[in-house]
Design a protein around this motif. Structure first.
Motif, short mmCIF file in Angstrom:
data_model
loop_
_atom_site.label_atom_id
_atom_site.label_comp_id
_atom_site.label_asym_id
_atom_site.label_seq_id
_atom_site.Cartn_x
_atom_site.Cartn_y
_atom_site.Cartn_z
N GLU A 18 0.83 -1.21 0.00
CA GLU A 18 0.00 0.00 0.00
C GLU A 18 0.87 1.26 0.00
O GLU A 18 0.58 2.23 -0.70
CB GLU A 18 -0.92 -0.01 1.23
CG GLU A 18 -1.99 -1.09 1.18
CD GLU A 18 -2.73 -1.24 2.51
OE1 GLU A 18 -2.43 -0.44 3.45
OE2 GLU A 18 -3.59 -2.13 2.62
N PHE A 19 1.94 1.22 0.78
CA PHE A 19 2.82 2.38 0.88
C PHE A 19 3.43 2.71 -0.48
O PHE A 19 3.52 3.87 -0.88
CB PHE A 19 3.92 2.10 1.91
CG PHE A 19 4.84 3.26 2.16
CD1 PHE A 19 4.59 4.16 3.18
CD2 PHE A 19 5.97 3.47 1.36
CE1 PHE A 19 5.44 5.26 3.41
CE2 PHE A 19 6.82 4.54 1.58
CZ PHE A 19 6.55 5.44 2.61
N ILE A 22 1.12 4.60 -2.80
CA ILE A 22 0.90 6.00 -2.43
C ILE A 22 2.19 6.81 -2.55
O ILE A 22 2.15 8.00 -2.88
CB ILE A 22 0.36 6.07 -0.98
CG1 ILE A 22 -0.98 5.31 -0.88
CG2 ILE A 22 0.16 7.51 -0.54
CD1 ILE A 22 -1.46 5.10 0.53
N ASN A 23 3.33 6.17 -2.30
CA ASN A 23 4.62 6.87 -2.28
C ASN A 23 5.62 6.17 -3.21
O ASN A 23 6.62 5.59 -2.75
CB ASN A 23 5.18 6.89 -0.85
CG ASN A 23 4.21 7.42 0.17
OD1 ASN A 23 4.05 8.62 0.32
ND2 ASN A 23 3.54 6.51 0.88
#
Length: 349
Positions: A18-19, A22-23
């Motif tokens: 997920e990180f 997003i990034n």
């Protein structure tokens, strides 16, 4: 073989996935900090997909890295990244201390705490990555377009762990020691006399241990004219002057497990955000200028004459980056180097 992850690793893998969505541009070391984990644990979450756990004597593995041909060696700490391309040559070990002494790849390896190794494939980029018992990167080796991919595959096959489902255990990192404000009972005259009697720059570490001094404490009590503080922003003018003069320098970056050295000129220099960068075809340096708490010019006597260095120290008192003029044992330092420092640095008030 697919890994069967423990519940903790499954949960971390999901958070990591997920990180990244997003990034996408955040480096794995910074991501680990934000996810309250370690870089090695994030990599371990990919075992069975794009990551292979390695095992065996890493000294023997390193001895075979020369077979890969032209690669990129990467060593970093919290504040600076050192990337040097070339071939691993003249590799030797004395117990757990190793040397790589090629003209391009120049390393001092301290394998006593090289705990974990991984082969990583991501976006067609292949690497061997080694970590200490705290899950922090010790040293990384990346293939380039000139590397021998077949030799890499054979090396990974030879050192792949038989059990890719192992649960890996990481030690909690001790709290950083706070530098004492008060000096130990210091015989300043004796300390300065021993500084002036140095025969080799490596003996400086022994001198600090003998007198129980931190780096900052030692520099503040140097013999007159042998250490002075400069403004942290002095490095860009130094790099620019070195580039203009095509003066070969030595750039040292260290962590507890490895020292990596570049020797040669530098050319393409620019600042991006907090990072001061050197971006040459075979050598890259990424230095966080805002991590420089103190910068010093330091002079040490040797059997070959005075050796002049620039030392960068962080707020915890850790010396994390050093610069010298090009030199070898038995050869005096380049006279142009201390002259260049004198005319380009800004002395601190």
């Amino acid at each position: 073989m697919k890994s069967t992850l423990s519940p903790d690793r499954t949960e971390l893998k999901e958070r990591w996935s997920e990180f990244k969505v997003i990034n996408p541009k955040t480096r794995i070391r910074d991501a680990a900090r934000e996810l309250n984990t370690t870089e090695a644990e994030l990599l371990a979450a990919g075992i069975g997909e794009n990551v292979i756990l390695l095992e065996g004597d890493f000294r023997e593995l390193i001895k075979e890295v020369g077979l890969l041909g032209h690669v990129m060696a990467l060593t970093r700490n919290d504040h600076v990244v050192h990337e040097r391309k070339g071939t691993y040559e003249k590799i030797s070990f004395n117990n757990h201390v190793g040397l790589v002494l090629g003209p391009d790849i120049d390393l001092r390896l301290f394998l006593g705490d090289w705990k974990f190794g991984f082969a990583v494939s991501e976006n067609d980029r292949h690497s061997l990555q080694f970590f200490n018992s705290y899950g922090e990167a010790a040293h990384k080796i990346y293939l380039t377009e000139k590397s021998n991919k077949g030799a890499y595959d054979a090396l990974v096959g030879k050192y792949s762990a038989a059990d890719q489902n192992l649960n890996l255990f990481f030690s909690p990192k001790p709290e950083k020691a706070v530098e004492a404000e008060a000096l130990p009972d210091l015989d300043v005259a004796a300390f300065q006399a021993e500084w002036l009697a140095l025969k080799d720059t490596h003996d400086f570490f022994t001198l600090l241990r003998k007198y129980k001094l931190s780096r900052k404490q030692a520099l503040r009590h140097a013999p007159a004219g042998y250490a002075y503080q400069i403004e942290p922003g002095s490095m860009k003018p130094v790099f620019d002057a070195v580039s203009a003069a095509q003066l070969p320098i030595m750039v040292f970056v260290s962590n507890p497990n490895c020292i990596q050295i570049h020797t040669g000129p530098v050319n393409k220099i620019f600042v991006m955000g907090p990072w001061l960068n050197i971006m040459d075809p075979e050598f890259n340096l990424h230095l966080r200028e805002d991590a420089i708490d103190e910068a010093w010019v330091v002079r040490k006597p040797t059997e070959d004459g005075i050796v002049t260095g620039i030392e960068l120290i962080d707020k915890d008192g850790v010396m994390f980056n050093q610069f010298f003029g090009k030199r070898k044992p038995g050869i005096p330092e380049l006279a142009e180097w201390p002259e260049l420092i004198e005319r380009t640095v800004t002395k601190a008030n």
